[in-house]
Design a protein around this motif. Sequence first.
Motif: not given
Length: 499
Positions: A107-112, A114-122
């Motif tokens: 899973s990931a949290l990204v902005d519009k 596509g930049k963001g962070i995965r559940n691994t912290g990457e």
Amino acid sequence: MKKKRKDSETKGILFQWLFPAIVFFLAVTVMLYNYGMTQNESINRKAENSIAAVAKGYAAKASGYLQRMKSAQEPVSVLLDEMEEGQDILVEKCLSALLSTNLIYSSALVDKNGKGIRNTGERVELNLEGLKEADAGSGTFYICMKDEIIGNAYTIAAVTPLSHYNGYVISYFKPELLKKYITISDYDGRTWFAILDARGKLIYSSTQLSTEENFFEYLKANNKNETAIEAIQDKVPLTKETNLVAKFGKDEIYCAFTPLEVNDWYFAMGVTNSYVDTMKNSELTATRNIVVYMIGALVLFFTLVVTVNVINKIRYNDRNRALERKADTDLLTELNNKIATERKIREYINENRDSQALMFVFDIDNFKKINDTRGHAFGDEVLRSIGMRLKAEFRMSDVIGRVGGDEFVLFLKNIKDESVLKRESGRVEDLFRDFKVGQYSKYKVTASIGCAVFPKNADTFEELYKAADKALYKAKQRGKNQLAFYEDEEETGSMEEKQ
């Protein structure tokens, strides 16, 4: 003649039942054919409905797994949308919590962008190609997108837009997990399933098909029935299950399509046609057994009806022949009576114009004197004895009859040549050379006999009888107890004198 008549009656009976039998079996054949066709269509529909129902069940199962992703993701998305920047550890924990469903592998949290962070912290920069076009504006939706973790292969993603964060929470459902969660055990091991969108793009396939392919185009390329495939495309979006038979390699695959209730996606399930045939054959076996029992029962019933009727008809004909024989028989001598004698001779004459025959007319000499001196009972015994003697001496095919009180007619058929004529005439003449009647006191009986030849002397019954009767008159003029031919000259003398 009797044999011909009997053969004719037998043929008549057979013909009488042959036509009804043919009509009966044709009717039964048509009926059973229609029944078989109806049952075959019913079994086909049953198989189709069964496959469609199973596909619908598995589609609901797949949809349920995807809905669980959405149910797990939406509350986490609310928390993530309220977080401030710099809270990566907390974001990582929230995203990792989504993996506890065992349906999400990343899973990931990204902005519009596509930049963001995965559940691994990457930290990641995802390719959001196609996501913006599918953005529903609010609420979680599903999309088929590439993921670099699985080698940029397509996977199913649940996307929740965030209003405050101005980005997305994305959870990835690895399609291969569908094999684990959707185990199609209703059919054989070659049954497969796939998820595709309304345009035919494969989102996932349990077969070796590439997700880069358009499923409908693939079907057209590998299936003769392009019309059926185009008909499915025309029905998109599907409102109910649609079935078609598509060919994949050596097997014909029976495909069932049903809405997935996720976006405009569809769940497709393929069952080998050989397995479907096995399903149908199990149903058809029962139908065939019913048909066989029906045919057996109908044939048995018709055979019994025909047999009973034929037997009754034969018995009826036998009774009729017995009555005819009785009507044709002289009760005292058991020879043909006058009517039967005349009829049978006429029949022979009409049917054998080119053959030769002899007609003998007998008169018992001094028969009135026999009755007067020895009684009528003895006279009857004389007549019976003559009848027995004639039947014993001549063929059954010849006509032997008593046509008057003491008058007999003997008609010998198929006299081939003059030698046979002389021989048979001699046999008739010898009948009364030493003919005696009486159990205790033997009485010598003589007869005067007239003979005419057919067709030499006459070619009709009336004329032939007249000729034989004239010959009989000649025999009596000569002194009785002798045989005379129609062509004989007038002369006197008896058989006793000639001896």
